[in-house]
Scaffold this active site. Structure first.
Site, short mmCIF file in Angstrom:
data_model
loop_
_atom_site.label_atom_id
_atom_site.label_comp_id
_atom_site.label_asym_id
_atom_site.label_seq_id
_atom_site.Cartn_x
_atom_site.Cartn_y
_atom_site.Cartn_z
N GLU A 25 -91.00 -45.42 85.67
CA GLU A 25 -89.77 -45.50 86.46
C GLU A 25 -88.66 -44.64 85.88
O GLU A 25 -87.89 -44.02 86.61
CB GLU A 25 -89.32 -46.95 86.61
CG GLU A 25 -90.28 -47.83 87.42
CD GLU A 25 -90.47 -47.37 88.86
OE1 GLU A 25 -89.71 -46.51 89.33
OE2 GLU A 25 -91.38 -47.89 89.53
N TYR B 155 -81.93 -50.04 90.66
CA TYR B 155 -83.27 -49.73 91.13
C TYR B 155 -84.34 -50.05 90.09
O TYR B 155 -85.30 -50.78 90.36
CB TYR B 155 -83.41 -48.25 91.55
CG TYR B 155 -84.86 -47.88 91.68
CD1 TYR B 155 -85.60 -48.30 92.78
CD2 TYR B 155 -85.52 -47.21 90.65
CE1 TYR B 155 -86.96 -48.04 92.87
CE2 TYR B 155 -86.88 -46.94 90.73
CZ TYR B 155 -87.59 -47.35 91.84
OH TYR B 155 -88.92 -47.12 91.91
N ASP C 162 -84.73 -47.85 96.98
CA ASP C 162 -84.57 -46.49 96.48
C ASP C 162 -84.22 -45.58 97.65
O ASP C 162 -84.04 -46.05 98.78
CB ASP C 162 -85.84 -46.02 95.75
CG ASP C 162 -86.93 -45.64 96.74
OD1 ASP C 162 -86.96 -46.23 97.84
OD2 ASP C 162 -87.74 -44.76 96.42
N CYS D 211 -91.97 -40.61 106.47
CA CYS D 211 -90.58 -40.64 106.93
C CYS D 211 -89.73 -39.86 105.93
O CYS D 211 -88.78 -40.36 105.36
CB CYS D 211 -90.11 -42.10 107.03
SG CYS D 211 -88.59 -42.33 107.97
N CYS E 220 -93.33 -38.08 112.46
CA CYS E 220 -93.33 -39.25 113.33
C CYS E 220 -94.66 -39.40 114.08
O CYS E 220 -95.02 -40.51 114.48
CB CYS E 220 -92.17 -39.15 114.32
SG CYS E 220 -90.55 -39.02 113.51
N CYS F 213 -96.81 -41.69 112.06
CA CYS F 213 -96.10 -42.81 111.45
C CYS F 213 -96.66 -44.15 111.93
O CYS F 213 -96.77 -44.39 113.13
CB CYS F 213 -94.61 -42.74 111.77
SG CYS F 213 -93.68 -44.12 111.06
N CYS G 20 -89.89 -48.14 115.72
CA CYS G 20 -88.78 -47.37 115.14
C CYS G 20 -87.58 -47.31 116.08
O CYS G 20 -87.67 -46.80 117.20
CB CYS G 20 -89.25 -45.96 114.79
SG CYS G 20 -87.94 -44.96 114.02
#
Length: 287
Positions: A35, A118, A136, A190, A197, A200, A206
């Site tokens: 991280e 985060y 995030d 995305c 899309c 997706c 959406c």
DNA sequence: AAGCCGTGGTA
DNA sequence: TTACCAAGGCT
């Protein structure tokens, strides 16, 4: 579970990438290191450094036992070398305050150097399976589009956390998968510039798509200043020199790196203030 | 709290 | 080529 969570989790379980930090048995320390490295650095660049890092320092106490400069040198070209310094500090703090075990509590995590909103949640959730919203840049973008019907996320705000919390499945395991899945969706489908899309998994749900893909009209996060010619570039050049050097780097050597003396002076002063460089009788060295 | 902090990939 | 973007955090 909401239809969104169901769709995201199904998609993530079937197509999620096989990344090192998703392997079974990956340690909490490994998650913490990953991280840190992933803060503003892309996955592909992180992976080789992460594996070398964990081989050399398999536990917090191993890193805490070496000088911070060793961490900065091993950080190499991952960028933002203060992260290496903070990761080393965090290792020392974990060794001293938590007996060498990465804490699972968000308040304990956020008290460590270099760990914010985060990273603390990412460790608690991904390393320990606790149920918290993890937010995030990917998550914020997906929520902005799929839920709020906007083309992009507004600048980060406290609201983001409650937005994600409202979508989070009640079950711990599903919540963890959902957190990872939203990030994965934002990273692969995305995406910021040209979202895919067509492929997706939540296109039917959406709000942005339903609204006809309106353009973004909200507040923009300010664009970063140009890197070429910046103080940041000069700092980077000096850090590269310090990493490569066996002994001290002299003022004469530093002077060859950049022509603008005032900028050079600012960069050195900044690096000393940040603890990334130390001044000795023979020149500058890593801490 | 807006500005700062590296480096490399991508279109 | 330039500009944007990247699993943020600190002051």
């Amino acid at each position: 579970m909401s239809p969104l969570a169901t769709a995201v989790n199904d998609w993530f379980r079937s197509t999620g990438r096989d990344l090192p930090w998703r392997r079974p048995g990956f340690t909490a320390w490994g998650t913490l290191v990953s991280e840190f490295m992933l803060q503003q650095t892309s996955v592909n660049r992180v992976i080789p450094h992460l594996e070398a890092w964990l081989e050399r320092w398999p536990a917090p106490a191993d890193l805490a036992a070496v000088p911070p400069g060793e961490a900065v040198r091993a950080w190499a070209t991952l960028g933002y070398p203060r992260r290496a310094l903070w990761l080393h500090q965090a290792a020392v703090q974990i060794t001293e305050r938590h007996d060498g075990t990465v804490p699972a509590d968000i308040a304990d995590l956020i008290a460590l150097s270099g760990i914010g909103d985060y990273t603390s949640r990412a460790v608690a959730v991904f390393a320990y399976g606790e149920r918290h919203p993890v937010v995030d840049t990917n998550t914020r973008r997906v929520i902005a589009r799929a839920v709020h019907g906007r083309a992009d996320a507004a600048p980060p705000a406290k609201r983001d956390l409650s937005d994600m919390d409202a979508l989070l499945p009640a079950d711990d395991v599903e919540a963890r998968v959902f957190n990872a899945g939203m990030m994965e969706l934002g990273a692969l489908v995305c995406v910021a510039r040209t979202p895919r899309c067509d492929s997706c998994p939540v296109a039917d749900l959406c709000a942005w798509r339903a609204a006809g893909y309106p353009e973004y009209d909200g507040p923009r996060t300010p664009v970063q200043k140009k890197f070429a010619g910046s103080d940041r570039q000069v700092r980077g050049l000096i850090m590269r020199e310090l990493r490569a050097a066996h002994g001290a780097v002299t003022d004469a050597e530093i002077a060859t790196l950049w022509t603008d003396e005032a900028q050079l002076a600012r960069a050195i002063a900044g690096l000393l203030a940040d603890g990334l460089a130390v001044s000795t009788a023979s020149g500058y060295v890593l801490p």
